[in-house]
Write an enzyme that holds these catalytic residues in place. Structure first.
Site, mmCIF file in Angstrom:
data_model
loop_
_atom_site.group_PDB
_atom_site.id
_atom_site.type_symbol
_atom_site.label_atom_id
_atom_site.label_comp_id
_atom_site.label_asym_id
_atom_site.label_seq_id
_atom_site.Cartn_x
_atom_site.Cartn_y
_atom_site.Cartn_z
ATOM 1 N N HIS A 163 -14.106 -4.609 11.189
ATOM 2 C CA HIS A 163 -13.568 -3.309 11.575
ATOM 3 C C HIS A 163 -14.709 -2.293 11.706
ATOM 4 C CE1 HIS A 163 -11.165 0.295 11.545
ATOM 5 N NE2 HIS A 163 -11.662 0.682 10.390
ATOM 6 N N GLU A 194 1.897 -6.806 11.598
ATOM 7 C CA GLU A 194 1.427 -6.582 10.224
ATOM 8 C C GLU A 194 2.493 -5.935 9.333
ATOM 9 O OE1 GLU A 194 -2.044 -4.143 11.103
ATOM 10 O OE2 GLU A 194 -1.013 -2.403 10.292
ATOM 11 N N TRP A 208 2.327 7.193 12.078
ATOM 12 C CA TRP A 208 0.922 7.129 11.657
ATOM 13 C C TRP A 208 0.354 5.777 12.008
ATOM 14 C CZ3 TRP A 208 -1.615 3.941 8.042
ATOM 15 C CH2 TRP A 208 -3.009 4.203 7.961
ATOM 16 N N HIS A 249 -2.169 1.207 16.524
ATOM 17 C CA HIS A 249 -1.459 1.656 15.315
ATOM 18 C C HIS A 249 -0.141 2.368 15.638
ATOM 19 C CE1 HIS A 249 -1.586 2.451 10.902
ATOM 20 N NE2 HIS A 249 -2.338 1.366 10.949
ATOM 21 N N ASN A 293 0.812 -1.218 0.000
ATOM 22 C CA ASN A 293 0.000 0.000 0.000
ATOM 23 C C ASN A 293 0.849 1.274 0.000
ATOM 24 O OD1 ASN A 293 -2.394 1.368 -0.059
ATOM 25 N ND2 ASN A 293 -3.006 0.895 2.049
ATOM 26 N N ARG A 337 -13.438 -5.301 15.949
ATOM 27 C CA ARG A 337 -12.468 -4.333 16.455
ATOM 28 C C ARG A 337 -13.121 -2.964 16.392
ATOM 29 N NH1 ARG A 337 -7.273 -2.529 12.794
ATOM 30 N NH2 ARG A 337 -8.494 -0.994 11.730
ATOM 31 N N ASP A 362 -6.105 -3.544 1.835
ATOM 32 C CA ASP A 362 -4.980 -3.510 0.887
ATOM 33 C C ASP A 362 -4.378 -4.893 0.650
ATOM 34 O OD1 ASP A 362 -4.407 -2.453 3.656
ATOM 35 O OD2 ASP A 362 -2.346 -2.883 3.079
ATOM 36 N N GLU A 405 -3.630 -4.162 19.662
ATOM 37 C CA GLU A 405 -2.724 -4.380 18.527
ATOM 38 C C GLU A 405 -1.737 -3.233 18.356
ATOM 39 O OE1 GLU A 405 -5.000 -5.033 14.988
ATOM 40 O OE2 GLU A 405 -3.413 -4.277 13.695
ATOM 41 N N ASP A 413 -6.952 -1.464 17.714
ATOM 42 C CA ASP A 413 -5.642 -1.241 17.078
ATOM 43 C C ASP A 413 -5.106 0.126 17.507
ATOM 44 O OD1 ASP A 413 -3.450 -1.092 15.427
ATOM 45 O OD2 ASP A 413 -4.549 -1.491 13.570
ATOM 46 N N HIS A 446 -2.985 -10.226 9.489
ATOM 47 C CA HIS A 446 -3.433 -8.959 8.913
ATOM 48 C C HIS A 446 -4.357 -9.249 7.736
ATOM 49 C CE1 HIS A 446 -1.824 -5.046 6.790
ATOM 50 N NE2 HIS A 446 -2.907 -4.782 7.502
ATOM 51 N N GLU A 456 -8.060 -11.255 10.551
ATOM 52 C CA GLU A 456 -8.705 -9.974 10.263
ATOM 53 C C GLU A 456 -9.423 -10.059 8.915
ATOM 54 O OE1 GLU A 456 -6.028 -6.646 9.883
ATOM 55 O OE2 GLU A 456 -7.676 -5.198 9.833
ATOM 56 N N TYR A 497 -6.757 7.397 13.443
ATOM 57 C CA TYR A 497 -6.566 6.182 12.630
ATOM 58 C C TYR A 497 -7.841 5.319 12.667
ATOM 59 C CZ TYR A 497 -5.957 1.463 11.415
ATOM 60 O OH TYR A 497 -6.199 0.241 10.837
ATOM 61 N N ARG A 520 0.840 -11.279 13.946
ATOM 62 C CA ARG A 520 -0.041 -10.802 12.871
ATOM 63 C C ARG A 520 0.627 -10.760 11.495
ATOM 64 N NH1 ARG A 520 -4.240 -8.417 12.488
ATOM 65 N NH2 ARG A 520 -3.568 -6.407 11.659
HETATM 66 C C1 GCO Z 1 -5.025 -3.170 10.241
HETATM 67 C C2 GCO Z 1 -4.056 -2.178 9.745
HETATM 68 C C3 GCO Z 1 -4.414 -1.445 8.512
HETATM 69 C C4 GCO Z 1 -3.205 -0.676 7.987
HETATM 70 C C5 GCO Z 1 -3.199 -0.771 6.505
HETATM 71 C C6 GCO Z 1 -2.062 0.000 5.884
HETATM 72 O O1 GCO Z 1 -4.907 -3.539 11.385
HETATM 73 O O2 GCO Z 1 -5.865 -3.576 9.473
HETATM 74 O O3 GCO Z 1 -3.456 -1.446 10.742
HETATM 75 O O4 GCO Z 1 -5.548 -0.641 8.592
HETATM 76 O O5 GCO Z 1 -3.218 0.638 8.409
HETATM 77 O O6 GCO Z 1 -3.138 -2.119 6.144
HETATM 78 O O7 GCO Z 1 -2.043 -0.208 4.522
HETATM 79 MG MG MG Z 2 -3.253 -2.836 12.395
#
Ligand code: GCO
Ligand code: MG
Length: 402
Positions: free
Chosen positions: A122, A262, A402, A212, A37, A147, A316, A236, A210, A312, A339, A159, A283
């Protein structure tokens, strides 16, 4: 048996996907996903300029040898671009082998360990009340695990929020969107969100969250402790994991289960996390870590330490990865959860597949191979569109994760 041709197909049915198709002299072909991605075209070049020329004429049945050839043979090991390219080749070769054997991939891996694959969806909302409602929507759709990601008061673009409910997609602009992060506001808000979720839906549904990569280890310990009463399935990516040792500190402070991986590429990224039992779920995923061949090694290693898989599966990761992952999950003994962010109808049409969601689980079909194909005529109608993931800054303007 020989590989006669290999092609990279780039398509954007709502978002970008990079797909590798390997053809053989026996008429059987295989499909692999190589999507990275926000950095898609670097993997296209890696495959077209440096991998495909080495594949032509090779025996596609020698999956292990080809994996080692691409990994050791590059001299420059690991990294997201290399490992995604290797994953695409590896998954296409497993697809070919399973088709030749007339078996669904899970059978070739060792057969079914379970009837269906537990997935989490999600749910996201702009604020607390919308997030509560969205979690309810997933429960109504049959999800047993959800989640929850929510907008945070005082943070403009948190996020996991917005830009699509069922089809959440963070890569949203031709140049990275700038977001602003504030840890204090986040930590003040999250325990209250889970209070409300447990009050509304009780303790039967599994809840996940998550972070992140936004917290420091000690902040992560504080959050883990604060949500212990809410019995999360996992927290996560609580903190960045380049330094695997960082998780030791988190672990010392909380019994909330931890998941990470991930953005990992190989077993080396998680070796210490697993061997020290700093985490509960790994993950890493098929497309991220060099395909079925390498993910299998990570899972077997994790099993020794009772660490379970939780691959994961964001939007994407193309339906090709999802299909292969579901076969892997159907087989792998130490499976935890998968996921599952749904793909849009346009994406699903470009990648015909035989997996199905039913009662909180995904079920693979019995088509030989991994059960996912690509409609190249349809794919050609959606040309590549540059799309970046956002970046994050603190309120004072300094860059953050991020
Ligand atoms: C998740 C991830 C995604 C990522 C994404 C980036 O747990 O699914 O954190 O949302 O941000 O895959 O391309
Ligand atoms: Mg994640």
């Amino acid at each position: 048996m020989k590989i006669t041709a290999a092609r990279v197909i780039v398509t954007c049915p709502g978002r970008n996907f990079v797909t590798l198709k390997i053809e053989t002299d026996q008429g059987v072909y295989g499909i692999g996903d190589a999507t990275l991605n926000g950095r898609e075209l670097s993997v296209v070049s890696y495959l077209e300029d440096h991998v495909i020329p080495c594949l032509i004429g090779k025996d596609p049945r020698r999956i292990e040898d080809i994996w080692q050839y691409l990994y050791r043979g590059a001299y420059w090991r690991r990294g997201p671009v290399t490992m995604r390219a290797i994953a695409a080749v590896d998954v296409a070769l497993w697809d070919i082998k399973a088709k030749m054997a007339g078996m669904p991939l899970y059978d070739l891996l060792g057969g079914r360990s379970r009837d269906g694959v537990l997935v989490y969806g999600h749910a996201n909302g702009a604020d607390l009340s919308e997030t509560i409602d969205e979690v309810g929507r997933y429960i109504d759709m049959g999800y047993k695990a959800v989640r929850a990601q929510s907008g945070i008061p005082g943070i403009a673009l948190a996020y996991g929020v917005g830009r699509g409910k069922l089809y959440y997609e963070p890569a949203d602009a031709a140049l990275p969107t700038e977001t602003v992060w504030d840890t204090r506001k986040y930590l003040n808000f999250i325990p209250g969100l889970f209070d409300k979720l447990r009050e509304t839906y009780g303790f039967d549904v599994e809840l996940l969250h998550d972070v992140h990569h936004r917290l420091t280890p000690i902040e992560a310990g504080q959050l883990g402790k604060a949500v212990e009463p809410h019995k999360l399935f996992w927290l996560e990516d609580v903190t960045p994991a380049e330094n695997q040792e960082a998780f030791k500190l988190v672990r010392q402070h909380t019994t909330t289960p931890l998941a990470v991986g991930e953005i990992f590429n190989t077993i080396w990224d998680c070796k210490d996390l697993i061997a020290n039992q700093y985490i509960d779920f790994i993950r890493t995923t098929i497309v991220g870590t060099g395909g079925v061949t390498h993910l299998r090694r990570i899972a077997d290693f994790a099993a020794i330490y009772q660490v379970r898989t939780g691959s994961h599966g964001a939007t994407d990761l193309s339906p090709v990865t999802m299909g292969a992952a579901l076969h892997f999950d159907t087989w792998v003994p130490n499976f935890g959860i998968q996921e599952y962010m749904r793909h849009s109808e346009e994406t699903d049409a470009v990648f015909p597949h035989d997996y199905q969601f039913n009662d909180g689980r995904l079920h693979v079909g019995d088509t030989p191979g991994h059960g996912v194909d690509i409609d190249e005529t349809l794919a050609a109608k959606y040309p590549y569109r540059p799309a970046y993931l956002p970046v994050a800054r603190l309120e004072d303007g300094a860059m953050w994760n991020w």
